[in-house]
Each structure stands twice: as structure tokens, then as C-alpha cells.
Scaffold this motif. Structure first.
Motif, PDB file in Angstrom:
ATOM      1  N   ALA A  37      39.131  31.097  40.919  1.00  0.00           N
ATOM      2  CA  ALA A  37      39.162  32.078  42.012  1.00  0.00           C
ATOM      3  C   ALA A  37      38.312  31.605  43.185  1.00  0.00           C
ATOM      4  O   ALA A  37      38.731  31.702  44.344  1.00  0.00           O
ATOM      5  N   ASP A  38      37.127  31.071  42.896  1.00  0.00           N
ATOM      6  CA  ASP A  38      36.249  30.579  43.965  1.00  0.00           C
ATOM      7  C   ASP A  38      36.879  29.404  44.703  1.00  0.00           C
ATOM      8  O   ASP A  38      36.813  29.328  45.933  1.00  0.00           O
ATOM      9  N   SER A  39      37.505  28.488  43.960  1.00  0.00           N
ATOM     10  CA  SER A  39      38.113  27.321  44.612  1.00  0.00           C
ATOM     11  C   SER A  39      39.290  27.739  45.496  1.00  0.00           C
ATOM     12  O   SER A  39      39.489  27.176  46.569  1.00  0.00           O
ATOM     13  N   LEU A  40      40.057  28.724  45.060  1.00  0.00           N
ATOM     14  CA  LEU A  40      41.165  29.215  45.879  1.00  0.00           C
ATOM     15  C   LEU A  40      40.637  29.950  47.106  1.00  0.00           C
ATOM     16  O   LEU A  40      41.187  29.809  48.204  1.00  0.00           O
ATOM     17  N   ASP A  41      39.589  30.717  46.931  1.00  0.00           N
ATOM     18  CA  ASP A  41      38.991  31.473  48.030  1.00  0.00           C
ATOM     19  C   ASP A  41      38.427  30.546  49.106  1.00  0.00           C
ATOM     20  O   ASP A  41      38.478  30.854  50.291  1.00  0.00           O
ATOM     21  N   GLU A  42      37.925  29.387  48.706  1.00  0.00           N
ATOM     22  CA  GLU A  42      37.337  28.427  49.645  1.00  0.00           C
ATOM     23  C   GLU A  42      38.366  27.775  50.561  1.00  0.00           C
ATOM     24  O   GLU A  42      37.995  27.145  51.545  1.00  0.00           O
ATOM     25  N   ARG A  43      39.630  27.943  50.274  1.00  0.00           N
ATOM     26  CA  ARG A  43      40.677  27.324  51.106  1.00  0.00           C
ATOM     27  C   ARG A  43      40.789  27.977  52.475  1.00  0.00           C
ATOM     28  O   ARG A  43      41.458  27.457  53.352  1.00  0.00           O
ATOM     29  N   GLY A  44      40.162  29.153  52.641  1.00  0.00           N
ATOM     30  CA  GLY A  44      40.100  29.771  53.956  1.00  0.00           C
ATOM     31  C   GLY A  44      41.267  30.662  54.327  1.00  0.00           C
ATOM     32  O   GLY A  44      41.349  31.125  55.451  1.00  0.00           O
ATOM     33  N   HIS A  45      42.187  30.922  53.403  1.00  0.00           N
ATOM     34  CA  HIS A  45      43.284  31.842  53.697  1.00  0.00           C
ATOM     35  C   HIS A  45      42.763  33.273  53.658  1.00  0.00           C
ATOM     36  O   HIS A  45      41.677  33.539  53.178  1.00  0.00           O
ATOM     37  N   LYS A  46      43.556  34.194  54.131  1.00  0.00           N
ATOM     38  CA  LYS A  46      43.130  35.588  54.170  1.00  0.00           C
ATOM     39  C   LYS A  46      43.326  36.318  52.843  1.00  0.00           C
ATOM     40  O   LYS A  46      42.982  37.473  52.723  1.00  0.00           O
ATOM     41  N   GLN A  47      43.884  35.658  51.845  1.00  0.00           N
ATOM     42  CA  GLN A  47      44.095  36.301  50.558  1.00  0.00           C
ATOM     43  C   GLN A  47      42.757  36.577  49.874  1.00  0.00           C
ATOM     44  O   GLN A  47      41.778  35.880  50.078  1.00  0.00           O
ATOM     45  N   LEU A  48      42.763  37.608  49.036  1.00  0.00           N
ATOM     46  CA  LEU A  48      41.594  37.992  48.263  1.00  0.00           C
ATOM     47  C   LEU A  48      41.849  37.596  46.815  1.00  0.00           C
ATOM     48  O   LEU A  48      42.936  37.849  46.288  1.00  0.00           O
ATOM     49  N   TYR A  49      40.878  36.972  46.172  1.00  0.00           N
ATOM     50  CA  TYR A  49      41.001  36.567  44.773  1.00  0.00           C
ATOM     51  C   TYR A  49      39.891  37.214  43.971  1.00  0.00           C
ATOM     52  O   TYR A  49      38.760  37.314  44.445  1.00  0.00           O
ATOM     53  N   TRP A  50      40.227  37.649  42.744  1.00  0.00           N
ATOM     54  CA  TRP A  50      39.204  38.159  41.842  1.00  0.00           C
ATOM     55  C   TRP A  50      39.614  37.909  40.410  1.00  0.00           C
ATOM     56  O   TRP A  50      40.733  37.535  40.123  1.00  0.00           O
ATOM     57  N   VAL A  51      38.659  38.151  39.502  1.00  0.00           N
ATOM     58  CA  VAL A  51      38.839  37.908  38.075  1.00  0.00           C
ATOM     59  C   VAL A  51      38.840  39.258  37.353  1.00  0.00           C
ATOM     60  O   VAL A  51      38.027  40.126  37.661  1.00  0.00           O
ATOM     61  N   GLU A  52      39.766  39.407  36.417  1.00  0.00           N
ATOM     62  CA  GLU A  52      39.836  40.606  35.571  1.00  0.00           C
ATOM     63  C   GLU A  52      40.002  40.192  34.124  1.00  0.00           C
ATOM     64  O   GLU A  52      40.685  39.212  33.829  1.00  0.00           O
ATOM     65  N   ARG A  53      39.411  40.970  33.239  1.00  0.00           N
ATOM     66  CA  ARG A  53      39.640  40.774  31.810  1.00  0.00           C
ATOM     67  C   ARG A  53      40.948  41.478  31.457  1.00  0.00           C
ATOM     68  O   ARG A  53      41.192  42.610  31.894  1.00  0.00           O
ATOM     69  N   ILE A  54      41.792  40.826  30.674  1.00  0.00           N
ATOM     70  CA  ILE A  54      43.046  41.433  30.247  1.00  0.00           C
ATOM     71  C   ILE A  54      42.717  42.673  29.422  1.00  0.00           C
ATOM     72  O   ILE A  54      41.856  42.646  28.540  1.00  0.00           O
ATOM     73  N   GLY A  55      43.383  43.769  29.775  1.00  0.00           N
ATOM     74  CA  GLY A  55      43.156  45.033  29.082  1.00  0.00           C
ATOM     75  C   GLY A  55      42.129  45.915  29.766  1.00  0.00           C
ATOM     76  O   GLY A  55      41.980  47.074  29.425  1.00  0.00           O
ATOM     77  N   ALA A  56      41.436  45.390  30.768  1.00  0.00           N
ATOM     78  CA  ALA A  56      40.476  46.190  31.537  1.00  0.00           C
ATOM     79  C   ALA A  56      41.229  47.006  32.580  1.00  0.00           C
ATOM     80  O   ALA A  56      42.313  46.614  33.012  1.00  0.00           O
ATOM     81  N   PRO A  57      40.680  48.143  32.989  1.00  0.00           N
ATOM     82  CA  PRO A  57      41.333  48.929  34.045  1.00  0.00           C
ATOM     83  C   PRO A  57      41.520  48.096  35.316  1.00  0.00           C
ATOM     84  O   PRO A  57      40.655  47.283  35.656  1.00  0.00           O
ATOM     85  N   ALA A  58      42.631  48.284  35.985  1.00  0.00           N
ATOM     86  CA  ALA A  58      42.926  47.532  37.219  1.00  0.00           C
ATOM     87  C   ALA A  58      41.949  47.897  38.322  1.00  0.00           C
ATOM     88  O   ALA A  58      41.484  49.033  38.411  1.00  0.00           O
ATOM     89  N   GLN A  59      41.663  46.916  39.184  1.00  0.00           N
ATOM     90  CA  GLN A  59      40.785  47.128  40.346  1.00  0.00           C
ATOM     91  C   GLN A  59      41.519  48.005  41.342  1.00  0.00           C
ATOM     92  O   GLN A  59      42.691  47.809  41.616  1.00  0.00           O
ATOM     93  N   GLN A  60      40.849  48.968  41.907  1.00  0.00           N
ATOM     94  CA  GLN A  60      41.455  49.882  42.885  1.00  0.00           C
ATOM     95  C   GLN A  60      41.104  49.469  44.282  1.00  0.00           C
ATOM     96  O   GLN A  60      40.060  49.171  44.623  1.00  0.00           O
TER      97      GLN A  60
END
Length: 60
Positions: A37-60
Motif C-alpha cells: 500500500a505504501d509503495s503504491l501510495d508513493e507513486r503520487g496518484h490521487k488514489q487512496l490505499y489502505w490495508v484491511e484484515r479479511i473479515g473485519a468491518p469495512a472502512q467507512q
């Protein structure tokens, strides 16, 4: 599980400019997923990247 027997419990999620969310990949550890996620985020695009554990509630 995949063919190697490793449990891939962590997802990297990408959100684009329109709010659409996509799974980028599954990873065995939180640290591995965060590195991706950090390496993708460093590319400078406007997309947002984050990490989730499978089975955890989705980020709102």
C-alpha cells in the motif's frame, strides 16, 4: 489458503477519485500488505490505499 498453504488474511484496497473501491491484492501479513500500500501510495496518484484484515468491518 492458496496452493502454498499460506493464509492470506490481509487486503490492500484502492479507492479512486469517484469513490469506487477495488481489492488490489491479498497478503499473508499486515506488514507485507502495508509495504505494498505504501509503495503504491508513493507513486503520487490521487488514489487512496489502505490495508484491511479479511473479515473485519469495512472502512467507512
Amino acid at each position: 489458503m492458496n496452493d502454498s498453504g499460506a493464509v492470506l488474511s490481509w487486503l490492500v484496497i484502492r479507492q479512486d477519485d469517484n469513490g469506487n473501491q477495488y481489492r488490489v491484492g491479498k497478503y499473508a501479513t499486515q506488514a507485507e500488505a502495508q509495504r505494498i500500500a505504501d509503495s503504491l501510495d508513493e507513486r503520487g496518484h490521487k488514489q487512496l490505499y489502505w490495508v484491511e484484515r479479511i473479515g473485519a468491518p469495512a472502512q467507512q
